[in-house]
Design an enzyme around this catalytic site. Structure first.
Site, PDB file in Angstrom:
ATOM      1  N   HIS A  52       0.834  -1.206   0.000  1.00 33.26           N
ATOM      2  CA  HIS A  52       0.000   0.000   0.000  1.00 33.26           C
ATOM      3  C   HIS A  52       0.876   1.266   0.000  1.00 33.26           C
ATOM      4  CE1 HIS A  52      -2.686  -2.975   2.222  1.00 33.26           C
ATOM      5  NE2 HIS A  52      -3.427  -2.646   1.192  1.00 33.26           N
ATOM      6  N   ARG A  54      -3.786 -10.462   4.036  1.00 28.88           N
ATOM      7  CA  ARG A  54      -4.207 -11.812   4.432  1.00 28.88           C
ATOM      8  C   ARG A  54      -3.036 -12.693   4.857  1.00 28.88           C
ATOM      9  NH1 ARG A  54      -8.462 -10.922   0.321  1.00 28.88           N
ATOM     10  NH2 ARG A  54     -10.430 -10.991   1.460  1.00 28.88           N
TER      11      ARG A  54
HETATM   12  P1  AMP Z   1      -6.405  -4.044  -0.463  1.00 34.94           P
HETATM   13  O1  AMP Z   1      -6.219  -3.250   0.789  1.00 34.94           O
HETATM   14  O2  AMP Z   1      -5.959  -5.460  -0.355  1.00 34.94           O
HETATM   15  O3  AMP Z   1      -7.773  -3.888  -1.066  1.00 34.94           O
HETATM   16  O4  AMP Z   1      -5.413  -3.403  -1.525  1.00 34.94           O
HETATM   17  C1  AMP Z   1      -5.460  -2.031  -1.827  1.00 34.94           C
HETATM   18  C2  AMP Z   1      -4.554  -1.761  -3.002  1.00 34.94           C
HETATM   19  O5  AMP Z   1      -3.234  -2.164  -2.682  1.00 34.94           O
HETATM   20  C3  AMP Z   1      -4.959  -2.564  -4.252  1.00 34.94           C
HETATM   21  O6  AMP Z   1      -4.845  -1.722  -5.398  1.00 34.94           O
HETATM   22  C4  AMP Z   1      -3.951  -3.677  -4.272  1.00 34.94           C
HETATM   23  O7  AMP Z   1      -3.697  -4.170  -5.571  1.00 34.94           O
HETATM   24  C5  AMP Z   1      -2.723  -2.982  -3.710  1.00 34.94           C
HETATM   25  N1  AMP Z   1      -1.779  -3.969  -3.171  1.00 34.94           N
HETATM   26  C6  AMP Z   1      -2.041  -4.935  -2.258  1.00 34.94           C
HETATM   27  N2  AMP Z   1      -0.934  -5.684  -2.045  1.00 34.94           N
HETATM   28  C7  AMP Z   1       0.035  -5.183  -2.852  1.00 34.94           C
HETATM   29  C8  AMP Z   1       1.387  -5.536  -3.098  1.00 34.94           C
HETATM   30  N3  AMP Z   1       1.992  -6.547  -2.480  1.00 34.94           N
HETATM   31  N4  AMP Z   1       2.092  -4.787  -3.990  1.00 34.94           N
HETATM   32  C9  AMP Z   1       1.502  -3.746  -4.634  1.00 34.94           C
HETATM   33  N5  AMP Z   1       0.220  -3.365  -4.444  1.00 34.94           N
HETATM   34  C10 AMP Z   1      -0.506  -4.071  -3.567  1.00 34.94           C
END
Ligand code: AMP
Length: 292
Positions: free
Chosen positions: A37, A187
């Site tokens: 993030h 996760r």
């Molecule tokens: P989430 O909080 O899981 O909904 O993710 C929010 C944003 O962070 C989304 O655009 C995801 O694709 C991005 N994201 C999550 N994990 C990663 C990662 N390891 N590398 C880059 N972006 C990420």
């Protein structure tokens, strides 16, 4: 940094900023923030004067029996983290504001949302596109930054923005990984130490596929077999899917034509935790100048 909980407040902030000629870059998240993030936030800062991050665990993108209730939530920690990274507004609305009684309007990207993760998570992408569209309508961003970690989500959002003439430019940032290759994910905190070890099999499988591809293999069934076999060598892993698809249309490929890129994507259960990962074959790694 201001923490905004109310939709009307977020709207009026956005209106004022636009009136002042400022540009807004927006990073939507579900919280439990990690370096993945933070890399999106760093990129957002290079795009616009103002960075807005949202934290909202979106109930309508979780299926029955999925982890909506247990999804990690720690707003105080997340707020502290993003405040130190130059974020201007943290938007964290409540579920009942976002989904008032009798809520009944959804955004559906047909076809793209039914493939890959859509098969085992029916309705998931309808939930994602609906919340992203709602957040865009509230925050009015000039730019929105997403991660390649969720490659299907990225393709779907780009399609939605194009199809509905949304006035927001979409940027996609590369996957941030642990030193052993595991893609960072909120996760990952569900994994026991033994499962955490086993989870590296996703990256190993993708890397094996990429190694074969780089060695000249273009037949998709050969690449898929190698990736499946790698995952099956890990007793704690159970495959949901392993696919090689066109990066934009997400259509299954049978052969990767010379000079073309392909998206290798997989979802694997490690115990009860479903992890996803992907890699583009035929592309040299992207490096953003703000990370140099
Ligand atoms: P989430 O909080 O899981 O909904 O993710 C929010 C944003 O962070 C989304 O655009 C995801 O694709 C991005 N994201 C999550 N994990 C990663 C990662 N390891 N590398 C880059 N972006 C990420």
């Amino acid at each position: 940094m201001e923490i905004v909980n109310r939709i009307p407040r977020m709207r009026s902030v956005a209106r004022r900023l636009h009136k002042q000629g400022k540009h807004i870059a927006f990073v939507p998240t579900m919280g439990a923030l990690h370096e993945g993030h933070l890399s999106l936030i760093r990129h957002a800062r290079t795009l616009a004067d103002i960075v807005v991050v949202s934290i909202f665990v979106n109930p309508i993108q979780f299926g029955k029996g999925e982890d909506f209730e247990s999804y990690p939530r720690n707003l105080a920690r997340d707020a502290e983290l993003v405040a130190s990274r130059g974020v201007d507004y943290l938007f964290a609305p409540s579920v009942d504001q976002v989904y008032p009684e009798k809520f009944s309007t959804y955004v559906i990207v047909e076809d793209l949302g039914d493939r890959l993760c859509g098969l085992s998570r029916p309705g998931h992408f309808r939930g994602v596109t609906t919340i992203v569209m709602k957040l865009f309508n509230i925050v009015q961003p000039d730019f929105a930054v997403f991660g390649q970690k969720d490659a299907q989500q990225a393709a779907i959002i780009k399609c939605m923005v194009r199809d509905l003439c949304v006035n927001t430019e979409i940027a996609i940032c590369p996957i941030i990984r642990e030193s052993d290759g595991l893609a960072l994910s909120s996760r990952n905190t569900y994994l026991t130490p033994e499962q955490r070890e086993a989870a590296t099999i996703l990256y190993k499988a993708l890397s094996n596929g990429k190694r074969l591809f780089d060695g000249g293999v273009r037949d998709v069934s050969t690449l898929l077999l190698a990736m499946r076999q790698t995952i099956e060598s890990e007793p704690l892993a159970r495959i949901d899917y392993v696919s090689i698809v066109h990066p934009d249309t997400l259509e299954e490929l049978s052969v990767i034509e010379e000079g073309r890129k392909a998206l290798a994507a997989l979802a694997v259960y490690i115990g009860r935790t479903r992890l996803i990962d992907n890699m583009i074959f035929g592309e040299s790694p992207v490096v953003y100048d703000d990370e140099l």
